[in-house]
Design an enzyme around this catalytic site. Structure first.
Site, mmCIF file in Angstrom:
data_model
loop_
_atom_site.group_PDB
_atom_site.id
_atom_site.type_symbol
_atom_site.label_atom_id
_atom_site.label_comp_id
_atom_site.label_asym_id
_atom_site.label_seq_id
_atom_site.Cartn_x
_atom_site.Cartn_y
_atom_site.Cartn_z
ATOM 1 N N HIS A 98 35.945 44.380 39.929
ATOM 2 C CA HIS A 98 34.952 45.453 39.905
ATOM 3 C C HIS A 98 33.585 44.800 39.806
ATOM 4 O O HIS A 98 33.390 43.883 39.007
ATOM 5 C CB HIS A 98 35.180 46.386 38.714
ATOM 6 N N CYS B 111 52.764 36.771 36.531
ATOM 7 C CA CYS B 111 53.892 36.251 35.777
ATOM 8 C C CYS B 111 54.543 35.134 36.583
ATOM 9 O O CYS B 111 54.098 34.800 37.668
ATOM 10 C CB CYS B 111 54.900 37.362 35.471
ATOM 11 N N SER C 187 35.064 47.928 44.252
ATOM 12 C CA SER C 187 36.268 47.830 43.431
ATOM 13 C C SER C 187 37.402 47.423 44.355
ATOM 14 O O SER C 187 37.494 47.908 45.483
ATOM 15 C CB SER C 187 36.621 49.154 42.758
ATOM 16 N N GLU D 60 53.885 39.254 41.769
ATOM 17 C CA GLU D 60 53.819 38.797 40.382
ATOM 18 C C GLU D 60 53.021 39.738 39.485
ATOM 19 O O GLU D 60 52.871 39.475 38.304
ATOM 20 C CB GLU D 60 53.182 37.394 40.329
ATOM 21 N N SER D 61 52.429 40.795 39.971
ATOM 22 C CA SER D 61 51.701 41.843 39.256
ATOM 23 C C SER D 61 50.463 42.256 40.044
ATOM 24 O O SER D 61 50.588 42.861 41.084
ATOM 25 C CB SER D 61 51.363 41.482 37.813
#
Length: 118
Positions: free
Chosen positions: A60, A75, A47, A54-55
């Site tokens: 996974h 974004c 993981s 930007e986020s």
């Protein structure tokens, strides 16, 4: 963007996963702030999460199912679709699927907005 890889290879390789995410970030034109990769017991996958300006991007893997899932949530001027070929190259799946979802748009308007996306 949600990405799914079926029949994928090397899903237990944490170094490969980290390298793929770093390349996907560059391809998407995003800015890495922090990355953490966790390898579970041998044969139980990886993981990873990359925190971006930007986020984020998450990955996974389930080696026992030859399956991996990634979320590319960005974004601004970043291009999440550019991450797909990078992940496909890294994990060599037999099949891949990607779906784009627009955030910040009411559900009643999403169909219209998604129909207009490139």
């Amino acid at each position: 963007m949600l990405i799914e890889l079926w029949g994928a290879k090397n899903l237990d390789d944490s170094a490969l996963a980290e390298n793929a995410i770093r390349k996907a970030i560059r391809a998407a034109g995003a800015t890495l702030l922090h990355i953490h990769v966790h390898k579970f017991c041998p044969g139980h996958g990886v993981s990873a999460i990359a925190l971006l300006a930007e986020s984020h991007i998450t990955l996974h893997t389930w080696p026992e199912k030859s399956y991996a899932a990634a979320d590319v949530f960005v974004c601004g001027n970043s291009d999440p679709a550019s991450a797909l070929p990078v992940l496909v190259e890294a994990f060599q799946p037999e099949r891949s699927d990607a779906r784009r979802f627009r955030r910040g748009v009411p559900i009643s308007q999403r169909v219209e907005a998604d129909d207009q996306s490139p």
